[in-house]
Design an enzyme around this catalytic site. Structure first.
Site, PDB file in Angstrom:
ATOM      1  N   GLY A  12       0.310  50.701  24.120  1.00 16.94           N
ATOM      2  CA  GLY A  12       0.344  49.851  25.152  1.00 16.94           C
ATOM      3  C   GLY A  12       1.593  49.645  26.018  1.00 16.94           C
ATOM      4  N   SER A  13       2.631  50.532  25.653  1.00 18.79           N
ATOM      5  CA  SER A  13       3.950  50.728  26.112  1.00 18.79           C
ATOM      6  C   SER A  13       3.900  50.838  27.928  1.00 18.79           C
ATOM      7  CB  SER A  13       5.045  51.641  25.637  1.00 18.79           C
ATOM      8  OG  SER A  13       4.810  52.897  26.035  1.00 18.79           O
ATOM      9  N   ASN A  14       3.007  51.582  28.260  1.00 22.79           N
ATOM     10  CA  ASN A  14       2.841  51.696  29.622  1.00 22.79           C
ATOM     11  C   ASN A  14       2.365  50.746  30.275  1.00 22.79           C
ATOM     12  OD1 ASN A  14       3.700  54.792  30.444  1.00 22.79           O
ATOM     13  ND2 ASN A  14       2.667  55.111  28.558  1.00 22.79           N
ATOM     14  N   MET A  89      -7.822  56.428  24.816  1.00 18.01           N
ATOM     15  CA  MET A  89      -8.220  57.645  24.080  1.00 18.01           C
ATOM     16  C   MET A  89      -9.461  58.000  23.917  1.00 18.01           C
ATOM     17  SD  MET A  89      -5.015  58.404  23.809  1.00 18.01           S
ATOM     18  CE  MET A  89      -4.862  59.771  22.509  1.00 18.01           C
ATOM     19  N   ILE A  91     -12.825  60.412  25.665  1.00 17.29           N
ATOM     20  CA  ILE A  91     -13.251  61.130  26.811  1.00 17.29           C
ATOM     21  C   ILE A  91     -14.410  60.558  27.521  1.00 17.29           C
ATOM     22  CG2 ILE A  91     -14.448  63.360  27.067  1.00 17.29           C
ATOM     23  CD1 ILE A  91     -13.022  64.594  24.650  1.00 17.29           C
ATOM     24  N   ASN A 104      -5.107  58.841  35.393  1.00 19.47           N
ATOM     25  CA  ASN A 104      -4.913  58.956  33.986  1.00 19.47           C
ATOM     26  C   ASN A 104      -3.499  59.482  33.830  1.00 19.47           C
ATOM     27  OD1 ASN A 104      -5.421  59.069  31.097  1.00 19.47           O
ATOM     28  ND2 ASN A 104      -5.420  61.240  31.336  1.00 19.47           N
ATOM     29  N   HIS A 106      -0.798  61.459  31.624  1.00 22.10           N
ATOM     30  CA  HIS A 106      -0.824  62.548  30.604  1.00 22.10           C
ATOM     31  C   HIS A 106       0.568  63.120  30.210  1.00 22.10           C
ATOM     32  CE1 HIS A 106      -2.397  65.684  28.042  1.00 22.10           C
ATOM     33  NE2 HIS A 106      -1.783  66.447  28.616  1.00 22.10           N
ATOM     34  N   ASP A 142      -8.373  65.968  31.242  1.00 21.92           N
ATOM     35  CA  ASP A 142      -7.061  66.203  31.802  1.00 21.92           C
ATOM     36  C   ASP A 142      -6.947  67.300  32.859  1.00 21.92           C
ATOM     37  OD1 ASP A 142      -6.170  64.473  30.095  1.00 21.92           O
ATOM     38  OD2 ASP A 142      -5.676  65.952  28.439  1.00 21.92           O
ATOM     39  N   GLU A 171       7.311  58.213  31.703  1.00 19.89           N
ATOM     40  CA  GLU A 171       5.962  57.684  32.107  1.00 19.89           C
ATOM     41  C   GLU A 171       6.288  56.382  32.513  1.00 19.89           C
ATOM     42  OE1 GLU A 171       2.806  59.697  28.965  1.00 19.89           O
ATOM     43  OE2 GLU A 171       4.155  58.045  28.084  1.00 19.89           O
TER      44      GLU A 171
END
Ligand code: GRF
Length: 187
Positions: A12-14, A89, A91, A104, A106, A142, A171
């Site tokens: 969760g750093s973003n 994480m 799909i 998203n 990446h 992606d 990011e």
């Protein structure tokens, strides 16, 4: 004020970077943070910051489509303007992509190095730059249209750890600003 939903699975750093950004700029807000992993640090960060949180475990669904359907229904309740996958994480299937406008994050210069090992593959590629991509979420992993990219240099003295740290720092700068821009442009 426009609202986003943030989907997280792990660290969760973003999400943290988004929260810091909106505390300063107040240009948009977070309607809810959703995780598929009740143990994710991201969900704790969201709770501590006072945002609505939801846990939807994929283990409680018998297929990807059913999980995605649960996710879509949950998201519809919050009526957000944009959904941001920030270290989510899973799909996603067309059940998700046909119903939700999502972006998203990446950790590579797509279309190079799709998938989970992107940072390591970039680092080991022999290239002098890696980077970060923000793209629309489609059925292709992606693979959706690219919205924003930034480069990160790979120096001789870099290790996988130092390069990884540079990618994450990149990011944390790119994502909150790109969300702001998209919301201003009425995505
Ligand atoms: C990021 O490197 C992102 O590019 C990838 O997953 C990682 C999430 O990190 N999709 P965090 O959970 O935001 O710290």
């Amino acid at each position: 004020m426009k609202k986003i939903a943030v989907l997280v699975s792990g660290n969760g750093s973003n999400l943290e970077a988004i929260i810091r950004y909106i505390q300063v700029h107040q240009s948009y807000t977070i309607g809810c943070v959703i995780t598929n992993n009740s143990l994710s640090r991201g969900i704790l960060i969201a709770k501590e910051a006072g945002f609505a949180t939801e846990i939807l475990s994929h283990h409680d669904f018998s297929s990807r489509e059913e999980f995605d359907n649960g996710l879509v229904q949950l998201l519809q309740r919050y009526d957000v303007d944009l959904v941001v996958l920030a270290g989510f994480m899973r799909i996603v299937t067309s059940v998700f992509t046909q119903n939700v406008k999502a972006i998203n994050l990446h950790p590579s210069l797509l279309p190079l190095f799709k998938g989970k090992e992107a940072i390591k593959q970039s680092f080991e590629s022999g290239m002098k730059v890696g980077g970060v991509t923000i793209h629309y979420v489609t059925d292709e992993l992606d693979g959706g249209e690219i919205i924003a990219q930034a480069c990160v240099s790979i120096q001789k003295e870099d290790t996988l750890e130092s390069f990884t740290a540079k990618i994450h720092a990149c990011e944390h700068l790119l994502l909150p600003q790109t969300i702001e821009q998209l919301l201003q442009e009425n995505v």
